[in-house]
Design a protein around this motif. Structure first.
Motif, short mmCIF file in Angstrom:
data_model
loop_
_atom_site.label_atom_id
_atom_site.label_comp_id
_atom_site.label_asym_id
_atom_site.label_seq_id
_atom_site.Cartn_x
_atom_site.Cartn_y
_atom_site.Cartn_z
N GLU A 164 -4.99 6.81 -3.14
CA GLU A 164 -4.07 6.98 -4.26
C GLU A 164 -3.06 5.84 -4.31
OE1 GLU A 164 -2.40 10.84 -3.84
OE2 GLU A 164 -4.29 11.88 -4.28
N ARG A 165 -2.59 5.40 -3.12
CA ARG A 165 -1.66 4.27 -3.08
C ARG A 165 -2.32 3.01 -3.60
NH1 ARG A 165 -0.45 3.94 2.49
NH2 ARG A 165 -0.66 6.13 2.89
N SER A 178 -2.54 2.98 -7.41
CA SER A 178 -1.28 2.80 -8.13
C SER A 178 -0.79 1.36 -8.10
CB SER A 178 -0.21 3.73 -7.54
OG SER A 178 0.06 3.37 -6.19
#
Length: 101
Positions: free
Chosen positions: A96-97, A100
């Motif tokens: 997820e990091r 983003s």
């Protein structure tokens, strides 16, 4: 696709007057086309016809059976993604990091 297979088969039959192996090749091409090539399109059309007649038709233009199959695949993929996030929380946070950024 069907036109190509039919014309290819006709060419193989014409070659077959000189050598009968070409006729065998034409039969094999037709068999493979009927077994695998045409199978997916005829199955879809026959199943959509039967499901459309039983469901009363749909105004969206998409066949109900194909949408149902899509929905099943989508739900199965979401289930696997949730399971992956639940069983591997560190990896899923890392992914997820990275998304983003």
């Amino acid at each position: 696709m069907g036109t190509i297979v039919i014309s290819g088969t006709a060419v193989l039959v014409l070659f077959g007057f000189g050598n009968h192996i070409w006729w065998l090749a034409a039969v094999v091409v037709l068999f493979l086309y009927v077994q695998y090539g045409r199978d997916s399109s005829s199955t879809t059309s026959s199943s959509s016809t039967s499901s459309t007649s039983s469901a009363g038709g749909s105004s969206s233009g998409a066949t109900p059976s194909s949408y149902r199959a899509y929905r099943d695949r989508r739900d199965k993929q979401a289930k696997w993604e949730r399971r992956y996030r639940r069983e591997r929380p560190i990896e899923s946070r890392r992914q997820e990091r990275e998304k983003s950024k």
